[in-house]
Motif scaffolding. Structure first.
Motif, PDB file in Angstrom:
ATOM      1  N   GLU A  13       0.855  -1.193   0.000  1.00 44.13           N
ATOM      2  CA  GLU A  13       0.000   0.000   0.000  1.00 44.13           C
ATOM      3  C   GLU A  13       0.884   1.232   0.000  1.00 44.13           C
ATOM      4  N   GLN A  15       0.965   5.062   1.316  1.00 43.11           N
ATOM      5  CA  GLN A  15       0.314   5.971   2.245  1.00 43.11           C
ATOM      6  C   GLN A  15       0.156   7.345   1.607  1.00 43.11           C
ATOM      7  N   SER A  16      -0.660   8.192   2.204  1.00 46.24           N
ATOM      8  CA  SER A  16      -0.889   9.541   1.671  1.00 46.24           C
ATOM      9  C   SER A  16       0.378  10.394   1.683  1.00 46.24           C
ATOM     10  N   ASP A  17       1.335  10.072   2.563  1.00 40.20           N
ATOM     11  CA  ASP A  17       2.591  10.826   2.616  1.00 40.20           C
ATOM     12  C   ASP A  17       3.652  10.266   1.671  1.00 40.20           C
ATOM     13  N   ARG A  19       4.960   7.246   1.693  1.00 35.72           N
ATOM     14  CA  ARG A  19       5.656   6.073   2.220  1.00 35.72           C
ATOM     15  C   ARG A  19       4.928   4.809   1.771  1.00 35.72           C
ATOM     16  N   ARG A  21       3.946   0.787   2.438  1.00 31.59           N
ATOM     17  CA  ARG A  21       3.795  -0.302   3.403  1.00 31.59           C
ATOM     18  C   ARG A  21       3.847  -1.630   2.656  1.00 31.59           C
ATOM     19  N   ARG A  34       5.362  -6.050   8.919  1.00 36.61           N
ATOM     20  CA  ARG A  34       5.036  -4.858   8.137  1.00 36.61           C
ATOM     21  C   ARG A  34       6.288  -4.002   8.064  1.00 36.61           C
ATOM     22  N   ILE A  36       7.740  -0.372   6.583  1.00 33.22           N
ATOM     23  CA  ILE A  36       7.397   0.936   6.049  1.00 33.22           C
ATOM     24  C   ILE A  36       8.653   1.481   5.369  1.00 33.22           C
TER      25      ILE A  36
END
Length: 58
Positions: A13, A15-17, A19, A21, A34, A36
């Motif tokens: 995935e 992220q909105s920033d 980064r 995952r 997990r 990041i």
């Protein structure tokens, strides 16, 4: 130990920033890790066992 989180992760995935995952099943411990990553897709920001992750049905 090379866990190969960047090779065939179970799920990825963004992220909105920016980064990234990634989840990978680690057979030696029987849990999902997990990881990041920063926006470059290589630098590890954080990594931990995600006890709430459940692999999606295929």
């Amino acid at each position: 130990m090379d866990i190969g989180y960047n090779q065939k992760p179970v799920k990825t995935e963004v992220q909105s920033d920016g980064r990234i995952r990634k989840w990978k099943f680690i057979e030696e411990v029987g849990r999902y890790l997990r990881v990041i990553l920063l926006e470059d897709g290589e630098t590890v920001h954080n990594a931990f066992f995600d006890r709430n992750f459940k692999e999606e049905e295929k």
